[in-house]
Design an enzyme around this catalytic site. Structure first.
Site, PDB file in Angstrom:
ATOM      1  N   ALA A  67       0.858  -1.191   0.000  1.00 50.41           N
ATOM      2  CA  ALA A  67       0.000   0.000   0.000  1.00 50.41           C
ATOM      3  C   ALA A  67       0.890   1.235   0.000  1.00 50.41           C
ATOM      4  O   ALA A  67       1.989   1.223   0.560  1.00 50.41           O
ATOM      5  CB  ALA A  67      -0.885  -0.024   1.235  1.00 50.41           C
ATOM      6  N   GLY A  72       0.791  -5.371   0.572  1.00 52.77           N
ATOM      7  CA  GLY A  72      -0.184  -5.498  -0.515  1.00 52.77           C
ATOM      8  C   GLY A  72       0.457  -5.963  -1.814  1.00 52.77           C
ATOM      9  O   GLY A  72      -0.204  -6.591  -2.643  1.00 52.77           O
ATOM     10  N   GLU A 104       3.297  -5.774   7.479  1.00 53.66           N
ATOM     11  CA  GLU A 104       2.238  -4.962   8.089  1.00 53.66           C
ATOM     12  C   GLU A 104       2.368  -4.875   9.606  1.00 53.66           C
ATOM     13  O   GLU A 104       2.125  -3.823  10.207  1.00 53.66           O
ATOM     14  CB  GLU A 104       0.859  -5.542   7.725  1.00 53.66           C
ATOM     15  CG  GLU A 104       0.407  -5.237   6.318  1.00 53.66           C
ATOM     16  CD  GLU A 104       0.893  -6.210   5.267  1.00 53.66           C
ATOM     17  OE1 GLU A 104       1.895  -6.912   5.502  1.00 53.66           O
ATOM     18  OE2 GLU A 104       0.290  -6.276   4.184  1.00 53.66           O
ATOM     19  N   GLU A 132       0.559  -9.567  -1.550  1.00 53.10           N
ATOM     20  CA  GLU A 132      -0.810 -10.071  -1.715  1.00 53.10           C
ATOM     21  C   GLU A 132      -1.233 -10.033  -3.187  1.00 53.10           C
ATOM     22  O   GLU A 132      -1.969 -10.903  -3.649  1.00 53.10           O
ATOM     23  CB  GLU A 132      -1.765  -9.252  -0.830  1.00 53.10           C
ATOM     24  CG  GLU A 132      -1.547  -9.588   0.654  1.00 53.10           C
ATOM     25  CD  GLU A 132      -2.241  -8.619   1.598  1.00 53.10           C
ATOM     26  OE1 GLU A 132      -2.126  -7.394   1.348  1.00 53.10           O
ATOM     27  OE2 GLU A 132      -2.872  -9.062   2.556  1.00 53.10           O
TER      28      GLU A 132
HETATM   29  C1  LIG Z   1      -5.063   2.112   1.100  1.00 53.82           C
HETATM   30  C2  LIG Z   1      -5.766   0.977   0.449  1.00 53.82           C
HETATM   31  C3  LIG Z   1      -5.023  -0.298   0.381  1.00 53.82           C
HETATM   32  C4  LIG Z   1      -5.335  -1.268   1.498  1.00 53.82           C
HETATM   33  C5  LIG Z   1      -4.081  -1.987   1.903  1.00 53.82           C
HETATM   34  C6  LIG Z   1      -4.257  -3.361   2.162  1.00 53.82           C
HETATM   35  C7  LIG Z   1      -3.116  -3.989   2.865  1.00 53.82           C
HETATM   36  C8  LIG Z   1      -1.797  -3.570   2.481  1.00 53.82           C
HETATM   37  C9  LIG Z   1      -1.001  -3.046   3.416  1.00 53.82           C
HETATM   38  C10 LIG Z   1       0.340  -2.663   3.096  1.00 53.82           C
HETATM   39  O1  LIG Z   1       0.848  -2.932   2.028  1.00 53.82           O
HETATM   40  S1  LIG Z   1       1.175  -1.832   4.298  1.00 53.82           S
HETATM   41  C11 LIG Z   1       2.677  -1.328   3.517  1.00 53.82           C
HETATM   42  C12 LIG Z   1       3.588  -2.438   3.442  1.00 53.82           C
HETATM   43  N1  LIG Z   1       4.818  -2.024   2.892  1.00 53.82           N
HETATM   44  C13 LIG Z   1       5.823  -1.629   3.651  1.00 53.82           C
HETATM   45  O2  LIG Z   1       5.745  -1.592   4.834  1.00 53.82           O
HETATM   46  C14 LIG Z   1       7.102  -1.328   2.898  1.00 53.82           C
HETATM   47  C15 LIG Z   1       7.895  -0.325   3.663  1.00 53.82           C
HETATM   48  N2  LIG Z   1       9.106  -0.036   2.937  1.00 53.82           N
HETATM   49  C16 LIG Z   1      10.249  -0.720   3.121  1.00 53.82           C
HETATM   50  O3  LIG Z   1      10.325  -1.654   3.835  1.00 53.82           O
HETATM   51  C17 LIG Z   1      11.432  -0.210   2.382  1.00 53.82           C
HETATM   52  O4  LIG Z   1      11.212   1.110   2.008  1.00 53.82           O
HETATM   53  C18 LIG Z   1      11.772  -1.021   1.112  1.00 53.82           C
HETATM   54  C19 LIG Z   1      10.604  -1.112   0.151  1.00 53.82           C
HETATM   55  C20 LIG Z   1      12.202  -2.398   1.515  1.00 53.82           C
HETATM   56  C21 LIG Z   1      12.908  -0.329   0.370  1.00 53.82           C
HETATM   57  O5  LIG Z   1      13.958  -0.170   1.269  1.00 53.82           O
HETATM   58  P1  LIG Z   1      15.251   0.677   0.901  1.00 53.82           P
HETATM   59  O6  LIG Z   1      16.125   0.655   2.078  1.00 53.82           O
HETATM   60  O7  LIG Z   1      15.796   0.178  -0.380  1.00 53.82           O
HETATM   61  O8  LIG Z   1      14.736   2.146   0.602  1.00 53.82           O
HETATM   62  P2  LIG Z   1      13.967   3.131   1.525  1.00 53.82           P
HETATM   63  O9  LIG Z   1      14.855   4.305   1.713  1.00 53.82           O
HETATM   64  O10 LIG Z   1      13.404   2.516   2.732  1.00 53.82           O
HETATM   65  O11 LIG Z   1      12.739   3.547   0.593  1.00 53.82           O
HETATM   66  C22 LIG Z   1      12.968   4.144  -0.647  1.00 53.82           C
HETATM   67  C23 LIG Z   1      11.832   5.080  -0.936  1.00 53.82           C
HETATM   68  O12 LIG Z   1      10.639   4.305  -1.126  1.00 53.82           O
HETATM   69  C24 LIG Z   1       9.603   4.853  -0.317  1.00 53.82           C
HETATM   70  N3  LIG Z   1       8.706   3.772   0.034  1.00 53.82           N
HETATM   71  C25 LIG Z   1       8.996   2.594   0.493  1.00 53.82           C
HETATM   72  N4  LIG Z   1       7.882   1.869   0.687  1.00 53.82           N
HETATM   73  C26 LIG Z   1       6.871   2.643   0.338  1.00 53.82           C
HETATM   74  C27 LIG Z   1       5.458   2.453   0.322  1.00 53.82           C
HETATM   75  N5  LIG Z   1       4.880   1.282   0.693  1.00 53.82           N
HETATM   76  N6  LIG Z   1       4.690   3.443  -0.094  1.00 53.82           N
HETATM   77  C28 LIG Z   1       5.234   4.592  -0.517  1.00 53.82           C
HETATM   78  N7  LIG Z   1       6.566   4.840  -0.519  1.00 53.82           N
HETATM   79  C29 LIG Z   1       7.360   3.855  -0.094  1.00 53.82           C
HETATM   80  C30 LIG Z   1      10.350   5.366   0.884  1.00 53.82           C
HETATM   81  O13 LIG Z   1       9.568   6.273   1.596  1.00 53.82           O
HETATM   82  C31 LIG Z   1      11.536   6.000   0.228  1.00 53.82           C
HETATM   83  O14 LIG Z   1      11.121   7.187  -0.318  1.00 53.82           O
HETATM   84  P3  LIG Z   1      12.038   8.487  -0.280  1.00 53.82           P
HETATM   85  O15 LIG Z   1      12.337   8.738   1.143  1.00 53.82           O
HETATM   86  O16 LIG Z   1      13.262   8.106  -1.064  1.00 53.82           O
HETATM   87  O17 LIG Z   1      11.222   9.533  -0.925  1.00 53.82           O
END
Ligand SMILES: CCCCCCC/C=C/C(=O)SCCNC(=O)CCNC(=O)[C@H](O)C(C)(C)COP(=O)(O)OP(=O)(O)OC[C@H]1O[C@@H](n2cnc3c(N)ncnc32)[C@H](O)[C@@H]1OP(=O)(O)O
Length: 636
Positions: free
Chosen positions: A61, A100, A123, A103
Site C-alpha cells: 500500500a 499489498g 504490516e 498479496e
Molecule cells: C489504502 C488501500 C489499500 C489497502 C491496503 C491493504 C493492505 C496492504 C497493506 C500494506 O501494504 S502496508 C505497507 C507495506 N509495505 C511496507 O511496509 C514497505 C515499507 N518499505 C520498506 O520496507 C522499504 O522502504 C523497502 C521497500 C524495503 C525499500 O527499502 P530501501 O532501504 O531500499 O529504501 P527506503 O529508503 O526505505 O525507501 C525508498 C523510498 O521508497 C519509499 N517507500 C517505500 N515503501 C513505500 C510504500 N509502501 N509506499 C510509498 N513509498 C514507499 C520510501 O519512503 C523512500 O522514499 P524516499 O524517502 O526516497 O522519498
C-alpha cells in the site's frame, strides 16, 4: 501508473509505474483494474504478466496515502477479480513484493522471482495485519505454521526461501519479466482451478454412480471380451451399499445373469440388515443391476473395483472412456497401483482419482483419496466430498506404490518375517493374523510382479537375498502350499473352515520353520518383546518419515489417521508418527541406527533423512514437523 502492452502477440504485460517502489496508490489500483479488464476482454490475449518498473515489483500500500481518506478502487475486490479471471496471470517479482504487493503476487496464478527478490508481509511492523487476503491465501499455500511466522514477524524472505516454502514457482537469475512472459505462454493450456490459492475447489454433486467389480475367476474370460465379464466382488458390494445408503442411485455391473442374481441378493440383504439396524427403510429403489456397460453412459461417476491387475484395470478404463459421458469421473479402488498410469489410458486424465476403500467397504471407516499428478482439484474435491457423504474418514494422499498405508506396511511386515526367520514363533502375532485376513496371495502376486519371487527366480542364488537386499522366502513357501489365509482355511494359522476366523497355531508351519532354519543353519534365539516392537514399529514410522519427505502425505497426522482408521493401530498410541514422537525421536533414531548396523542389508532400517533432520533440530513436536519438510504435493 501502470503501462499496458501486448508482447509476443498474445501476452498482456502490465507494468506498475509508481516510483520509487510501485506502491499501490489509488491511481495504480485504478490502472491495474483497467488493464485487467482490457486483458480479459481482448481475444488476442491468452495470458497476463504483472511486473513493476525499475526493478521493483511492488512495495505494498502507498504509505503516502495513509493519512487521507480511501480513494479509488478498493484493493480486495480488485485482487479477487485477478485471481478469478479465466486467463493465467504470472507475477514477475524483482526487487520487493511486500505487504499489498505480496498479496498482489499471491492472487496471480504463478509467481516467478528474481534471485535477489525479497518477499514479506511487513504490516505487523506498522501495527496492522495483512488486510488484502494474505492471512487467508498464505496459510493455504504454505501451511499455517510457516504463514503465521511470516505474518507475525513481518520478516522479509529471499527468493530462494520463497521457492523452498512453495510461494514462488521459479527463481531466475535473468530478467524476471522476460522469463515470466515465456512461462505465461506455456501456462495457457493448463487448468487454472488448482492455481487459485483462495478458492477451495467446489466438489461436483454426485447423484448417480456405477460400481464395477471383476472377480479374479473372470480374469481369463475378460481378456477375450472386456465388456461382458464384469462381476461385482466383495469390495464392489460394500461400495454399492455405502452409496445407496446415502441416497445415491447405484448401477452395479455384473458379468452374467447368474452372477447378477447372486450379487443382487447379497447387496439387498446387506442393505436390509443395515436398514433394520438403523431403524430406517432400505433404499432398494436406488439400485440397478446390469450386465451391459452401455447402462453406465449417463452416470456422474464410476468406481472401478475390479481384480487388482494393472492390465485388466487399464482395459476397463479404456472401455469406460468409450461408453461414459465426457464429464463422468473415473475412480479406482486400487490398493496400490499407479493411478496416473490408469488415468493415462483414458480420454480424461484430469477426471481420474483413486478412492481406496478398505475391506469390508461398508464397515471400514478409512478412505484414501489418491491424487494423481493429473487429477484436477475439482475431481479430488468431489472424491473427498463423496467420501464425506458416505461417512468415511478421508485422507488425501499422493500417488506412489501402496500410497501411504500399504507402502508403510511393507517394512513392517518385512521385519515381522525376518524376526520369524531369526527367532521362535511365540511373539505377538498381529502381523500374521492380519496377513491371513487380507489374503497371503495378494502380497505374493506383487512380489512375483516385481521379480522378487517366481519360477524364473533362483531362490538359492544367492539364498535369502533379492535385488541386493535381505529377502525372506518363507511367505512364498506358505503360499506355494496353497495356504492363502482365512479364505483357504490355512495360512500362517489354521482355521476350522474356509473363511473361518478362529486362528489356531498350525504344527505344519512349525515344521516348515524348523526345516527352513536347519537348511540355512539359522540358530533360533529368543527375541525380546522390546526388539520385536522396535524393529516392527520403528521401521513402520521410518517409512512414514520417507512418505512425508516424498510429499505423499501432507502431514504426520494424516498418516496417523490412516493407521488408526484403516489398520487397527491402537487408539491410545495415537498412530505410528505420534507414537514415535512419544517414544522420543532421538530414541527412535538411535534404535534404528543400531538395528541397521546389525542388518545392513535391510534398507528400511536405515534412518530416513527427515528423522535425522528433526532430531538435529531438537525433536520438535509432531505439529511442527511440516516446517522441516521440503516437498509439498500441490493437491494435499
Ligand atoms: C489504502 C488501500 C489499500 C489497502 C491496503 C491493504 C493492505 C496492504 C497493506 C500494506 O501494504 S502496508 C505497507 C507495506 N509495505 C511496507 O511496509 C514497505 C515499507 N518499505 C520498506 O520496507 C522499504 O522502504 C523497502 C521497500 C524495503 C525499500 O527499502 P530501501 O532501504 O531500499 O529504501 P527506503 O529508503 O526505505 O525507501 C525508498 C523510498 O521508497 C519509499 N517507500 C517505500 N515503501 C513505500 C510504500 N509502501 N509506499 C510509498 N513509498 C514507499 C520510501 O519512503 C523512500 O522514499 P524516499 O524517502 O526516497 O522519498
Amino acid at each position: 501508473m501502470a503501462r499496458y502492452e501486448l508482447v509476443k502477440r498474445s501476452v498482456a504485460l502490465i507494468t506498475l509505474t509508481n516510483p520509487p517502489v510501485n506502491a499501490l496508490s489509488s491511481a495504480v489500483r485504478h490502472a491495474i483494474a483497467k488493464s485487467m479488464e482490457c486483458a480479459l476482454s481482448d481475444p488476442k490475449v491468452t495470458a497476463v504478466v504483472i511486473c513493476g518498473e525499475n526493478g521493483s515489483f511492488c512495495g505494498g500500500a502507498d504509505i503516502r496515502e495513509f493519512a487521507g481518506p480511501l480513494k479509488g478502487p478498493p484493493l480486495v475486490p480488485l485482487l479477487d477479480a485477478i485471481e478469478a479471471g479465466e486467463k493465467p496471470v504470472v507475477a514477475a517479482i524483482e526487487g520487493v513484493a511486500l505487504g499489498g504487493g505480496f498479496e498482489l503476487a499471491l492472487v496471480c496464478h504463478y509467481r516467478i522471482a528474481h534471485s535477489k527478490a525479497r518477499l514479506g508481509l511487513p504490516e505487523v511492523t506498522l501495527g496492522i495485519l495483512p488486510a488484502a487476503g494474505g492471512t487467508q491465501r498464505l496459510p493455504r499455500l504454505i501451511g499455517i505454521s510457516a504463514a503465521l511466522e511470516l505474518i507475525t514477524t513481518g520478516r522479509h524472505i529471499s527468493a530462494q526461501e520463497a521457492l523452498k516454502l512453495g510461494i514462488v514457482d521459479q527463481v531466475t537469475e535473468q530478467n524476471a519479466c522476460e522469463v515470466a512472459v515465456e512461462f505465461a505462454l506455456r501456462a495457457v493450456a493448463k487448468p487454472l482451478l488448482s492455481r487459485r490459492v483462495s478458492m477451495p475447489c467446489k466438489p461436483r454433486e454426485i447423484r448417480s454412480a456405477a460400481v464395477m467389480g471383476i472377480k479374479r475367476e473372470c480374469l481369463h474370460g475378460h481378456e477375450q471380451d472386456l465388456g461382458m465379464v464384469p462381476s461385482l466382488g466383495t469390495m464392489g458390494r460394500g461400495i454399492a451399499v455405502c452409496l445407496a445408503r446415502v441416497g445415491i442411485s447405484v448401477i452395479a455391473v455384473e458379468s452374467e445373469n447368474k452372477l447378477l442374481e447372486t450379487g443382487r441378493q447379497m447387496v439387498i440383504g446387506m442393505l436390509e440388515r443395515d436398514a433394520k439396524r438403523r431403524g430406517v427403510s432400505a433404499s432398494l429403489n436406488l439400485l440397478k443391476f446390469t450386465i451391459s456397460l452401455q447402462d453406465l453412459k449417463d452416470v456422474n461417476l464410476v468406481i472401478e473395483a475390479v481384480f487388482e491387475d494393472m492390465a485388466l484395470k487399464k482395459r476397463v478404463f479404456q472401455e469406460l472412456s468409450k461408453v461414459c459421458r465426457p464429464a463422468t469421473l473415473f475412480c479406482t479402488n486400487t490398493s496400490g497401483l499407479d493411478v496416473d498410469a490408469l488415468a493415462g489410458v483414458t480420454d480424461r486424465p484430469h477426471l481420474v482419482v483413486g478412492m481406496h476403500f478398505f475391506s469390508p467397504a461398508h464397515v471400514m471407516k478409512l478412505l484414501e483419496v489418491v491424487c494423481g499428478p493429473r487429477s484436477s482439484s475439482e475431481t479430488i474435491a468431489t472424491a473427498m466430498s463423496l467420501g464425506k457423504r458416505m461417512g468415511k474418514v478421508r485422507v488425501a494422499v499422493g500417488n506412489c506404490p501402496g500410497f501411504v498405508g500399504n507402502r508403510m506396511l511393507k517394512p513392517y511386515i518385512d521385519q515381522a518375517t525376518f524376526l520369524l526367520e531369526e527367532g521362535d514363533f511365540g511373539f505377538a502375532m498381529g502381523v500374521f493374523r492380519m496377513s491371513d485376513l487380507a489374503g497371503l496371495d495378494v502380497g505374493w502376486r506383487v512380489w512375483k510382479e516385481s521379480g522378487l519371487t517366481g519360477s524364473d527366480v533362483d531362490p538359492e542364488n544367492p539364498p535369502r537375498r533379492r535385488q541386493g537386499r535381505r529377502y525372506c522366502p518363507i511367505p512364498d513357501m506358505v503360499c506355494e502350499k496353497g495356504r492363502f489365509g482365512q479364505k483357504t482355511g490355512r495360512g500362517w494359522y489354521m482355521y476350522d473352515k474356509r473363511g473361518g476366523t478362529n486362528a489356531k497355531p498350525d504344527p505344519l508351519i512349525q515344521i516348515l520353520l524348523e526345516t527352513y532354519r536347519s537348511k540355512y543353519g539359522i540358530q533360533p534365539h529368543n527375541i525380546s518383546n522390546q526388539e520385536i516392537i522396535e524393529r516392527c514399529l520403528f521401521a513402520l514410522a521410518n517409512e512414514g518419515f520417507r512418505i512425508l519427505e516424498d510429499g505423499i502425505a501432507a502431514r504426520p497426522e494424516d498418516i496417523d489417521v490412516i493407521y488408526l482408521f484403516g489398520y487397527g493401530f491402537p487408539r491410545h498410541r495415537g498412530g505410528p508418527m505420534f507414537y514415535a514422537s512419544m517414544v522420543g525421536l532421538e530414541r527412535v533414531l538411535e534404535r534404528l541406527e543400531h538395528y541397521h548396523q546389525a542388518h545392513p542389508d535391510v534398507p528400511h532400517l536405515k534412518p530416513s533423512p527427515l528423522l535425522k533432520k528433526l532430531v538435529a533440530c531438537g525433536s520438535p513436536p509432531v505439529q511442527k514437523w511440516r516446517e522441516h519438510i521440503k516437498t509439498m504435493h500441490s493437491h494435499l
